[in-house]
Design an enzyme around this catalytic site. Structure first.
Site: not given
Length: 558
Positions: A281, A349, A352, A356
């Site tokens: 990541e 997203e 999350k 994040e």
């Protein structure tokens, strides 16, 4: 992904005159495909988005059957995850590991090109009670893959957060935390070396930036900067990510190796079992995070990261005139090391944690958050030029002009009596030489520094010397990976590549440079030598003498 403040990185130091070139081939850029969001497109639609954007590598955080079936017969490489919740069973029960691999890897492979299994995710941070079970779980999953004949095709690793290091700067003092170094990391690195796998790290450089007052944002975003010196190795770093990667390499080298006598330290050297590091990541936020999260900063980071990964052997340059922001693919300590990266993440997203949520390349409606070019690897294709600054003064311009002409720039056209001699001024001659050097070095941002005498512009300078006829040829310095990507682009967007197919008249010499030169020039001539059509993200360069490839003389419209 779990965000915490990474270790402080000291910024004191200056660049020193040095010139060296790395010889890595170039890595690959993929994406993390998480699904903790509302209104995401279905997996089949996501796969079409991946294909549309030429994304060839994806990491998922489970083994969802619908996702894996949707990825079948696409050629997209897939890394799947045995979750933290499943890890204890895999660590203690070989039958569980065998069945897990049978159900979640073998059942889909090879139609779905699974090439990696991650055991847990950031276990040291998210599930530290499982630390002692991590390597046993990796070992049992590896054994299960071997029983099914998949051990060569599918590699086992585990993603590790960067705060597994207790020290990260200077990079030469990089070291893993005491609670995991001997008990977990040393046997893990042995396992990864023995199985031909790689260490997967999750690294978010902006976190170190936020925790280090006074750090240059250019150092974070791969832009030209004065550099940071490691007081021990005397190596100069021009990007924070390079410093963090080298801290990991140094930390691994400090681990005792089971293959050495007691007290011996691990030697991870090229030709002697260098252990590859991949980024499981990495990215930069587009919002929040004390103002550093902006779309412009995220795009700058992504473009710099992709240029680094795809840079091949374009070389690392550090000298008094040019200070590149990245060290191509490798790092100062590991100049020959390729780097594969999974960008976190494919979508924003919204389920999350808030810190994040804003890392996606696309919104759930599949519209890009900002433009990313996975074909060329450095954002949308845009022509750029290097020109001399009038404010630099004649003395500085002459010194930089001499440097450019002495280090690869073709300055023949600005000699007395030649087509670009006039106007006979330092500024005009330096602009010509600077730009030739800049183009030949793949348009790397630091290749237009010249001690502050050069500047990058995106509009063709008025009055610049334009020699005709002209041809477009491949820039060998960018490396095989970038040449192949650009070659595929040219052949897929109008260039007639029939003559470089096996058995055709221009197939020989069968090299990336020769084939790319043919395709680039055909594309360039078909677009009437328009500005930017010999760019190919720095992989192409314009020449003024007719190039010859084997028995083929490349045509020019002029």
């Amino acid at each position: 992904m779990a965000l915490t403040s990474h270790l402080l990185v000291v910024l004191l130091g200056i660049a020193v005159p040095l010139l060296f070139f790395s010889r890595a081939e170039g890595g690959e850029v993929g994406v993390c495909y998480g699904r903790m969001a509302t209104n995401l497109p279905d997996p089949a639609t996501v796969v079409q988005l991946l294909k549309k954007n030429s994304i060839t590598m994806v990491r998922i955080y489970d083994t969802d059957p619908t996702v894996l079936r949707s990825l079948a017969n696409t050629g997209i490489k897939v890394t799947v995850e045995l979750t933290n919740e499943e890890l204890p069973s895999a660590a203690t029960d070989q039958n569980f590991a065998d069945q897990w691999v049978q159900n979640n890897v073998k059942a889909y492979y090879p139609a779905t090109l699974i090439n990696g299994v991650t055991i847990g995710n950031e276990v040291f941070k998210e599930a530290s009670q499982l630390n002692s079970q991590l390597v046993p779980a990796m070992t049992k999953v590896q054994a299960a893959l071997a029983r099914l004949g998949l051990a060569d095709a599918v590699k086992v690793t585990t993603p590790i957060a960067f705060d597994a290091l207790k020290m990260s700067f200077p990079p030469s003092e990089g070291a893993f935390r005491d609670d995991i170094a001997l008990s977990v990391m040393s046997p893990m690195v042995n396992f990864l070396q023995e199985t031909g796998s790689y260490l997967m790290m999750n690294i978010y450089p902006y976190l170190a930036y936020l925790s280090t007052p006074g750090m240059s944002i250019d150092y974070l975003l791969f832009r030209p900067n004065v550099g940071v010196v490691d007081k021990n190795s005397k190596q100069t770093y021009f990007s924070l990510l390079d410093a963090q990667l080298d801290a990991v390499y140094y930390a691994m080298e400090k681990l005792p190796s089971s293959s050495l006598r007691a007290g011996g330290m691990r030697k991870l050297t090229a030709g002697g079992g260098i252990l590859e590091v991949k980024l499981g990541e990495s990215h930069h936020p587009t919002r929040g995070h004390h103002g550093v999260g902006t779309r412009a900063n995220a795009q700058a980071f992504t473009d710099g990261l992709m240029s680094k990964v795809r840079g091949g052997n374009s070389g690392t340059t550090s000298n008094k005139y040019n200070r590149l922001a990245t060290s191509a693919v490798g790092t100062p300590h590991r100049p020959n090391a390729d780097l594969d990266v999974y960008i976190f993440e494919l979508f924003n997203e919204d389920n999350k944690p808030e810190d994040e949520q804003d890392f996606g390349l696309f919104y759930p409606n599949q519209q890009p958050v900002y433009q990313v070019d996975f074909v060329h690897g450095a954002g949308p294709v845009q022509p750029s030029y290097c020109t001399a600054k009038a404010t630099a003064g004649d003395a500085a311009l002459q010194a930089a002009l001499d440097y450019a002409c002495g280090h690869g720039a073709d300055c023949s056209a600005i000699q007395p009596g030649k087509p670009c001699y006039k106007p006979n001024t330092k500024l005009a001659h330096a602009s010509y030489a600077f730009n030739d050097y800049y183009q030949k070095n793949g348009r790397a941002s630091g290749a237009c520094d010249f001690g502050g005498a050069g500047t990058i512009v995106n509009q063709a300078p008025s009055g610049r010397c334009d020699l005709s006829p002209s041809w477009c040829v491949a820039n060998a310095a960018v490396g095989a990976a970038r040449l192949q990507n650009a070659l595929d682009y040219a052949c897929g967007h109008g260039a007639d590549c029939t003559d470089i197919q096996p058995g055709a008249r221009c197939f020989d010499p069968d090299t990336k440079v020769a084939h790319a030169s043919f395709a680039f020039n055909d594309y360039y001539q078909r677009h009437n030598q328009a500005a930017g059509t010999c760019d190919f993200a720095g992989a192409g360069t314009i020449v003024r003498q007719a190039p010859k490839i084997g028995n083929c003389v490349l045509p020019s419209r002029a």
